[in-house]
Design an enzyme around this catalytic site. Structure first.
Site, short mmCIF file in Angstrom:
data_model
loop_
_atom_site.label_atom_id
_atom_site.label_comp_id
_atom_site.label_asym_id
_atom_site.label_seq_id
_atom_site.Cartn_x
_atom_site.Cartn_y
_atom_site.Cartn_z
N LYS A 77 143.33 -46.65 28.73
CA LYS A 77 142.53 -45.84 27.77
C LYS A 77 142.50 -46.43 26.50
CE LYS A 77 142.65 -41.50 29.97
NZ LYS A 77 143.69 -41.71 31.37
N GLU A 128 138.59 -34.89 23.28
CA GLU A 128 139.36 -33.91 24.19
C GLU A 128 140.34 -34.63 25.04
OE1 GLU A 128 136.70 -35.74 25.19
OE2 GLU A 128 137.70 -36.89 27.09
N SER A 186 146.06 -49.34 36.47
CA SER A 186 145.58 -48.78 35.25
C SER A 186 146.77 -48.40 34.12
CB SER A 186 144.78 -47.87 35.78
OG SER A 186 145.37 -46.74 36.57
C1 LIG Z 1 143.41 -41.45 32.64
C2 LIG Z 1 143.80 -42.43 33.75
C3 LIG Z 1 143.20 -42.70 34.86
C4 LIG Z 1 141.77 -42.03 35.13
O1 LIG Z 1 140.80 -42.22 34.60
P1 LIG Z 1 139.65 -43.32 34.67
O2 LIG Z 1 138.45 -43.13 33.62
O3 LIG Z 1 139.22 -43.12 36.25
O4 LIG Z 1 140.01 -44.71 34.57
C5 LIG Z 1 143.61 -43.87 35.60
N1 LIG Z 1 144.84 -44.29 35.33
C6 LIG Z 1 145.47 -43.94 34.33
C7 LIG Z 1 146.91 -44.71 34.16
C8 LIG Z 1 145.08 -43.10 33.33
O5 LIG Z 1 145.84 -42.72 32.18
#
Ligand SMILES: *Cc1c(COP(=O)(O)O)cnc(C)c1O
Length: 396
Positions: free
Chosen positions: A89, A111, A378
């Site tokens: 993010k 948000e 992610s």
């Molecule tokens: C917020 C988040 C997601 C999901 O958001 P996307 O916009 O689909 O990437 C996935 N993995 C993590 C670690 C997150 O914090």
């Protein structure tokens, strides 16, 4: 060739389904964004934050023990979990923070649901000396008290939203309402590839650093492009960030992994691409989880980041054109993958990312040993250890 078109459409998806008073803000943002993209100074600044603050490039790690255990394709992990604040993010909030500076805005708003995007926005605001207000549902503030404190520590105000279900949906509406009145000095940072045009495009572009790096790294390590990309899909930003730079590489397959929650057939899930209908949510047209009366359904996932009833319009377009395939993984399967990756590689993934790992393991087993998969890891799992401890029954 390039998508979206100038009105923000990915074929029938996307667009700007907002009240008239918001249109000038969106127009201004699009113009300023296009200007920034042509500015060498903007790119230099972004590059500097990538390398000295976020910690980019993130490694592309060959998961040797996981690969061996599955016994199929070679699995690589794109390590977004190693970025500052521990998830992808930050790529978006630093990019949009710089955009706010370029537009001479003094204040950021955002948000947040579980608080991850709120923390990433508050981090960018502290770094750049901008004021920051984060809108958060009252119920979420109670459930995520630690992230509320993190945001306050970083100097942000957390504004309690007490309307509706007091969760992410209502926080988003409150942030949009604020922006209508404050656009002169305020930039609104949306947290994923959702919302009205130009947000899906902007967030995709800032997250595309994931895919650009991965493409270069896999060429160095394997001398060729991967056979398959796998990433989890909440709003869709880490997945689109990985996928987009490979869009025209037809030999590269892509799979987005949604949350099947307790099981798609139970209705308790977060899988609009598997089970949604075409509708509008938060200013754009895409697949949305709607009940038979057309109301937005309540979602369920063990991971907060996948607990969203909508999905970015570009994914809806990828789905309908067949450029990517979308599958869903249950809470239980994600938890098993969470534990497996921890044991086999010493990497505790975010529960969101564990959904992608779970699918990658299934897929790898059916592929040849000389084939290559890249999974977007992610985020890191520190935030999820209490949930996992309860669910996996480690308490003694
Ligand atoms: C917020 C988040 C997601 C999901 O958001 P996307 O916009 O689909 O990437 C996935 N993995 C993590 C670690 C997150 O914090």
């Amino acid at each position: 060739m390039t998508q979206p078109d100038i009105n923000g459409h990915f074929d029938v998806f996307g667009g700007q389904y907002v009240i008239e008073t918001l249109m000038p803000a969106l127009k201004q943002l699009d113009a300023e964004y296009e200007k920034a993209m042509k500015s060498p100074k903007f790119h230099r600044q972004l590059q500097r934050y990538h390398s000295t603050y976020i910690g980019r490039p993130t490694p592309l790690y060959f998961a040797g023990r996981l690969t061996k255990a599955v016994g199929g394709a070679r699995i690589y992990l794109k390590r977004e979990d190693l970025t500052h604040t521990g998830a992808h993010k930050i790529n978006n909030t630093i990019g949009q923070g710089l955009l706010a500076l370029a537009m001479k805005k003094k204040r950021l708003i955002a948000e947040t649901g579980a608080g991850q995007h709120g923390v990433a926005t508050a981090t960018a605001a502290a770094l750049m000396g901008l004021k920051c207000d984060v809108f958060m549902g009252a119920r979420d503030m109670e459930r995520q008290a630690l992230n509320v404190f993190r945001m306050r520590l970083l100097g942000a105000r957390v504004i309690k939203v007490e309307s509706g279900t007091q969760t992410l949906k209502d926080a988003t509406s409150a942030a949009i309402r604020d922006w209508i009145g404050s656009v002169k000095d305020t930039h609104y940072i949306i947290g994923s590839v959702v919302g009205p045009h130009p947000f899906p495009k902007i967030v995709r572009d800032f997250q595309s650093v994931i895919g650009h790096e991965a493409k270069f790294q896999v060429m160095v390590k394997e001398g060729r492009l991967p056979d398959l990309l796998v990433a989890c899909v909440g709003g869709g930003s880490n997945s689109m960030g990985l996928f987009h730079p490979f869009h025209y590489d037809d030999e590269v397959a892509m799979v987005g992994v949604e949350a099947a929650g307790l099981g798609i057939s139970t209705g308790h899930h977060g899988a609009p691409l598997a089970k949604g209908k075409i509708g509008t949510l938060h200013g754009s047209k895409s697949y949305v989880m709607l009940d038979k009366d057309g109301q937005v359904m309540e979602t369920h996932s063990i991971s907060a980041g996948l607990d969203y009833p909508g999905v970015g319009p570009e994914h809806a377009w990828y789905r309908d054109t067949g450029r990517a395939e979308y599958v869903a993984v249950t809470d239980k399967e994600a938890l098993a993958a969470f534990e497996k990756l921890s044991r086999l590689e010493g990497i505790i993934p975010a529960l969101e990312s564990a959904h992608a790992i779970a699918h990658a393991m299934k897929a790898a087993g059916k592929m040849k040993k000389n084939q290559v998969i890249i999974v977007c890891l992610s985020g890191r799992g520190d935030k999820d250890v209490t949930t996992a401890q309860r669910e996996l029954g480690y308490e003694e």
